[in-house]
Design a protein around this motif. Structure first.
Motif, PDB file in Angstrom:
ATOM      1  N   GLN A  94       0.841  -1.190   0.000  1.00 19.47           N
ATOM      2  CA  GLN A  94       0.000   0.000   0.000  1.00 19.47           C
ATOM      3  C   GLN A  94       0.878   1.243   0.000  1.00 19.47           C
ATOM      4  O   GLN A  94       2.001   1.225   0.510  1.00 19.47           O
ATOM      5  CB  GLN A  94      -0.897   0.008   1.243  1.00 19.47           C
TER       6      GLN A  94
ATOM      7  N   SER B 229     -10.325   6.435   3.615  1.00 20.37           N
ATOM      8  CA  SER B 229     -10.094   4.991   3.765  1.00 20.37           C
ATOM      9  C   SER B 229      -8.667   4.717   4.233  1.00 20.37           C
ATOM     10  O   SER B 229      -8.442   3.807   5.035  1.00 20.37           O
ATOM     11  CB  SER B 229     -10.407   4.242   2.462  1.00 20.37           C
ATOM     12  N   HIS B 230      -7.725   5.507   3.792  1.00 25.47           N
ATOM     13  CA  HIS B 230      -6.339   5.345   4.239  1.00 25.47           C
ATOM     14  C   HIS B 230      -6.195   5.738   5.705  1.00 25.47           C
ATOM     15  O   HIS B 230      -5.489   5.064   6.467  1.00 25.47           O
ATOM     16  CB  HIS B 230      -5.395   6.165   3.366  1.00 25.47           C
TER      17      HIS B 230
ATOM     18  N   SER C 231      -8.517   5.501   7.914  1.00 26.19           N
ATOM     19  CA  SER C 231      -9.165   4.412   8.651  1.00 26.19           C
ATOM     20  C   SER C 231      -8.225   3.225   8.821  1.00 26.19           C
ATOM     21  O   SER C 231      -8.109   2.657   9.921  1.00 26.19           O
ATOM     22  CB  SER C 231     -10.434   3.976   7.914  1.00 26.19           C
ATOM     23  N   LYS C 232      -7.549   2.839   7.761  1.00 29.74           N
ATOM     24  CA  LYS C 232      -6.613   1.705   7.847  1.00 29.74           C
ATOM     25  C   LYS C 232      -5.454   2.019   8.782  1.00 29.74           C
ATOM     26  O   LYS C 232      -4.987   1.151   9.513  1.00 29.74           O
ATOM     27  CB  LYS C 232      -6.095   1.321   6.459  1.00 29.74           C
TER      28      LYS C 232
ATOM     29  N   SER D 221      -6.631   1.578  12.306  1.00 34.09           N
ATOM     30  CA  SER D 221      -6.742   0.157  12.665  1.00 34.09           C
ATOM     31  C   SER D 221      -5.371  -0.486  12.880  1.00 34.09           C
ATOM     32  O   SER D 221      -5.238  -1.406  13.682  1.00 34.09           O
ATOM     33  CB  SER D 221      -7.539  -0.616  11.612  1.00 34.09           C
ATOM     34  N   LYS D 222      -4.356  -0.005  12.188  1.00 37.18           N
ATOM     35  CA  LYS D 222      -3.014  -0.591  12.314  1.00 37.18           C
ATOM     36  C   LYS D 222      -2.287  -0.134  13.572  1.00 37.18           C
ATOM     37  O   LYS D 222      -1.520  -0.892  14.155  1.00 37.18           O
ATOM     38  CB  LYS D 222      -2.180  -0.263  11.074  1.00 37.18           C
TER      39      LYS D 222
ATOM     40  N   ASP E 276     -12.473   2.856  12.265  1.00 31.85           N
ATOM     41  CA  ASP E 276     -11.288   2.028  12.005  1.00 31.85           C
ATOM     42  C   ASP E 276     -11.598   0.787  11.182  1.00 31.85           C
ATOM     43  O   ASP E 276     -10.782  -0.131  11.115  1.00 31.85           O
ATOM     44  CB  ASP E 276     -10.621   1.625  13.323  1.00 31.85           C
ATOM     45  N   ASP E 277     -12.751   0.756  10.513  1.00 35.58           N
ATOM     46  CA  ASP E 277     -13.143  -0.457   9.802  1.00 35.58           C
ATOM     47  C   ASP E 277     -13.543  -0.219   8.346  1.00 35.58           C
ATOM     48  O   ASP E 277     -14.202  -1.053   7.737  1.00 35.58           O
ATOM     49  CB  ASP E 277     -14.285  -1.149  10.540  1.00 35.58           C
TER      50      ASP E 277
ATOM     51  N   GLU F 272     -13.094  -0.136   4.358  1.00 39.05           N
ATOM     52  CA  GLU F 272     -12.295  -0.843   3.360  1.00 39.05           C
ATOM     53  C   GLU F 272     -11.492   0.185   2.559  1.00 39.05           C
ATOM     54  O   GLU F 272     -11.892   1.341   2.429  1.00 39.05           O
ATOM     55  CB  GLU F 272     -13.203  -1.646   2.423  1.00 39.05           C
ATOM     56  N   TYR F 273     -10.358  -0.269   1.988  1.00 40.51           N
ATOM     57  CA  TYR F 273      -9.610   0.610   1.100  1.00 40.51           C
ATOM     58  C   TYR F 273     -10.481   1.002  -0.086  1.00 40.51           C
ATOM     59  O   TYR F 273     -11.223   0.184  -0.620  1.00 40.51           O
ATOM     60  CB  TYR F 273      -8.372  -0.103   0.536  1.00 40.51           C
TER      61      TYR F 273
END
Length: 155
Positions: free
Chosen positions: A2, A122-123, A125-126, A129-130, A144-145, A147-148
């Motif tokens: 990514q 979306s980025h 959010s990912k 989550s990471k 935090d959920d 999708e890309y």
């Protein structure tokens, strides 16, 4: 695989990344460049490579922001020189292009998807989550959920 763009601005995106993701971005942008340049190289059909197709100068600009931030934090970088060597090769998408010259002259369009809020959200959010401890304070209102959102290659 990514390229993290929580913002439409490459420098702002690089500055907000935690050390782990910032370091990986140097390598992943090099891998994407190779996917767009070297026949038969892995990742060529990955969605992240497709989003940067016909945008090698922009990918180079993003990697410069990432590598500059990496060095500003006191780390050594070898990926930048490797990427410059890769971009001097013809692009698989456009073998007649001179992407390095375009980049040096700042004469290239930004990707048409850059600035689309759903992509950057979306980025973010990912990233949350990471590493919630690092990113939740930066992006408090982003779930935090998500999708890309993968942009398509557009000329």
């Amino acid at each position: 695989m990514q390229t993290f763009l929580p913002y439409a601005d490459f420098t702002a995106s690089a500055r907000v990344l935690d050390v782990k993701r910032l370091g990986k971005q140097r390598v992943e942008t090099l891998q994407v460049m190779r996917a767009l340049t070297i026949e038969g190289y892995g990742w060529r059909h990955h969605r992240v490579a497709k989003m940067w197709t016909w945008r090698r100068p922009s990918l180079l600009a993003y990697q410069l922001a990432v590598c500059t931030e990496w060095r500003a934090r006191g780390f050594t970088d070898t990926c930048w020189d490797s990427t410059l060597a890769e971009i001097s090769r013809p692009s698989l998408a456009d073998p007649d292009s001179n992407d390095l010259l375009l980049w040096e002259q700042h004469d290239f369009p930004a990707p048409v998807w850059l600035g689309r809020e759903e992509i950057h959200r979306s980025h973010r959010s990912k990233l949350v989550s990471k590493d919630p401890a690092h990113y939740r304070p930066l992006f408090p209102d982003v779930p935090d959920d998500l999708e890309y959102v993968w942009p398509q290659a557009e000329r």
